[in-house]
Design a protein around this motif. Structure first.
Motif, short mmCIF file in Angstrom:
data_model
loop_
_atom_site.label_atom_id
_atom_site.label_comp_id
_atom_site.label_asym_id
_atom_site.label_seq_id
_atom_site.Cartn_x
_atom_site.Cartn_y
_atom_site.Cartn_z
N ILE A 45 0.96 -1.22 0.11
CA ILE A 45 0.01 -0.07 0.00
C ILE A 45 1.00 1.34 0.00
O ILE A 45 1.95 1.45 0.84
CB ILE A 45 -0.82 -0.06 1.36
CG1 ILE A 45 -1.63 -1.03 1.32
CG2 ILE A 45 -1.67 1.43 1.51
CD1 ILE A 45 -2.44 -1.45 2.58
N PHE A 46 0.58 2.23 -0.79
CA PHE A 46 1.40 3.54 -0.95
C PHE A 46 0.54 4.50 -0.01
O PHE A 46 -0.40 4.70 -0.30
CB PHE A 46 1.52 3.90 -2.48
CG PHE A 46 2.14 5.15 -2.34
CD1 PHE A 46 3.48 5.42 -2.10
CD2 PHE A 46 1.44 6.34 -2.80
CE1 PHE A 46 4.06 6.60 -2.34
CE2 PHE A 46 1.98 7.64 -3.10
CZ PHE A 46 3.16 7.59 -2.65
N GLY B 44 3.10 0.53 3.09
CA GLY B 44 2.50 -0.56 4.01
C GLY B 44 2.05 -1.71 3.30
O GLY B 44 2.47 -2.14 2.04
N ILE B 45 1.78 -2.81 4.04
CA ILE B 45 1.46 -3.99 3.67
C ILE B 45 0.17 -4.18 3.26
O ILE B 45 -0.83 -3.99 4.17
CB ILE B 45 2.11 -5.40 4.48
CG1 ILE B 45 3.33 -5.24 4.61
CG2 ILE B 45 1.44 -6.66 4.04
CD1 ILE B 45 4.30 -5.48 3.14
N GLN B 46 -0.43 -4.99 2.19
CA GLN B 46 -1.73 -5.52 1.79
C GLN B 46 -1.93 -6.80 2.19
O GLN B 46 -0.70 -7.56 1.90
CB GLN B 46 -2.37 -5.15 0.51
CG GLN B 46 -3.59 -5.43 0.08
CD GLN B 46 -4.51 -4.51 0.76
OE1 GLN B 46 -4.70 -3.48 0.65
NE2 GLN B 46 -5.36 -5.28 1.59
N TRP B 47 -2.75 -7.07 3.06
CA TRP B 47 -3.14 -8.34 3.40
C TRP B 47 -4.30 -9.18 2.65
O TRP B 47 -5.19 -8.75 2.31
CB TRP B 47 -3.36 -8.42 5.01
CG TRP B 47 -2.45 -7.87 5.82
CD1 TRP B 47 -2.47 -6.53 6.36
CD2 TRP B 47 -0.92 -8.42 6.07
NE1 TRP B 47 -1.40 -6.38 7.16
CE2 TRP B 47 -0.39 -7.40 7.05
CE3 TRP B 47 -0.20 -9.47 5.66
CZ2 TRP B 47 0.92 -7.68 7.51
CZ3 TRP B 47 0.93 -9.65 6.25
CH2 TRP B 47 1.30 -8.74 7.04
N GLU C 38 -6.32 -3.63 6.56
CA GLU C 38 -5.09 -2.75 6.69
C GLU C 38 -4.57 -2.40 8.15
O GLU C 38 -3.28 -2.17 8.32
CB GLU C 38 -5.48 -1.15 6.04
CG GLU C 38 -5.14 -1.33 4.49
CD GLU C 38 -5.63 0.06 4.06
OE1 GLU C 38 -4.66 1.13 4.44
OE2 GLU C 38 -6.42 0.25 3.24
N LYS C 39 -5.27 -2.19 9.02
CA LYS C 39 -5.15 -1.84 10.27
C LYS C 39 -4.08 -3.01 11.10
O LYS C 39 -3.26 -2.73 12.06
CB LYS C 39 -6.00 -1.79 11.25
CG LYS C 39 -7.15 -3.10 11.63
CD LYS C 39 -8.25 -2.71 12.57
CE LYS C 39 -8.75 -3.68 13.07
NZ LYS C 39 -9.24 -4.99 12.12
N TYR C 40 -4.00 -4.33 10.39
CA TYR C 40 -3.14 -5.40 10.87
C TYR C 40 -1.65 -4.96 10.41
O TYR C 40 -1.41 -5.11 9.18
CB TYR C 40 -3.63 -6.68 10.24
CG TYR C 40 -3.31 -7.82 10.72
CD1 TYR C 40 -3.64 -8.25 12.01
CD2 TYR C 40 -2.23 -8.89 10.22
CE1 TYR C 40 -3.23 -9.28 12.73
CE2 TYR C 40 -1.72 -9.87 10.61
CZ TYR C 40 -2.32 -10.08 12.05
OH TYR C 40 -1.61 -11.07 12.51
N TYR C 41 -0.86 -4.83 11.49
CA TYR C 41 0.57 -4.18 11.19
C TYR C 41 1.34 -4.64 12.22
O TYR C 41 2.15 -4.00 12.65
CB TYR C 41 0.35 -3.04 11.10
CG TYR C 41 1.38 -2.47 9.86
CD1 TYR C 41 2.69 -1.82 10.13
CD2 TYR C 41 1.36 -2.60 8.64
CE1 TYR C 41 3.60 -1.19 9.49
CE2 TYR C 41 2.24 -1.91 7.60
CZ TYR C 41 3.41 -1.71 7.88
OH TYR C 41 4.12 -0.93 7.24
N PRO C 42 1.56 -6.18 12.59
CA PRO C 42 2.52 -6.34 13.69
C PRO C 42 3.97 -6.54 13.33
O PRO C 42 4.30 -7.59 12.47
CB PRO C 42 1.89 -7.85 14.08
CG PRO C 42 1.29 -8.40 12.74
CD PRO C 42 0.95 -7.20 11.89
N MET C 43 4.92 -5.60 13.58
CA MET C 43 6.10 -5.62 13.36
C MET C 43 6.73 -6.66 14.17
O MET C 43 6.48 -6.93 15.24
CB MET C 43 6.83 -4.53 13.70
CG MET C 43 6.36 -3.35 12.48
SD MET C 43 6.78 -3.83 10.98
CE MET C 43 6.32 -2.39 10.08
N GLY C 44 7.88 -7.40 13.54
CA GLY C 44 8.80 -8.12 14.19
C GLY C 44 8.32 -9.53 14.05
O GLY C 44 8.94 -10.42 14.69
#
Length: 136
Positions: free
Chosen positions: A103-104, A116-119, A124-130
């Motif tokens: 996602i831009f 960002g990442i598209q799932w 979109e709110k799902y964004y767990p780093m690490g």
């Protein structure tokens, strides 16, 4: 990997046509392309998929990190494993999610693209780093 038609989320019906849960969505997508995560007829749970990826050296170095995202090191079809639960499963994995693209969001003040990442689930709110990322 977008060759799976899905309609409804349901753990009890996860292996039926047009139903899925997180791991059966990933398994069904890959199964149609010859990857079964060690189980040819039934989707394993997310933790078993993560363990299979690790055992078969199918992990992306650095996992889900800002550097991997901004440098576009993740590919559509890569799978992210949420870890850290005390559930007795491999690395405490309790969820798997498939990456479908980027996602831009715009440009930062230095003119660099913010990505960002598209799932696969479109959340979109799902964004767990690490988290651990597999590339089956």
């Amino acid at each position: 990997m977008s060759n799976v038609t899905i309609d409804k989320t349901s753990q009890p019906k996860r292996m039926q046509e047009k139903f899925y849960d997180c791991s059966s969505l990933v398994w069904k997508s890959y199964h149609k392309n010859g990857v079964n995560f060690g189980m040819a007829y039934y989707a394993p749970v997310a933790a078993d998929m993560g363990k299979w990826c690790a055992q078969h050296k199918k992990l992306v170095s650095g996992g889900l990190s800002q550097a991997n995202i901004q440098n576009m090191k993740l590919n559509p079809g890569d799978v992210m494993f949420e870890t850290g639960q005390k559930n007795g499963r491999y690395k405490g994995i309790y969820h798997v999610e498939m990456i479908t693209g980027y996602i831009f969001y715009g440009f930062d003040r230095n003119g660099k693209a913010e990505l960002g990442i598209q799932w696969a689930t479109g959340d979109e709110k799902y964004y767990p780093m690490g988290q651990m990322v597999g590339r089956p």
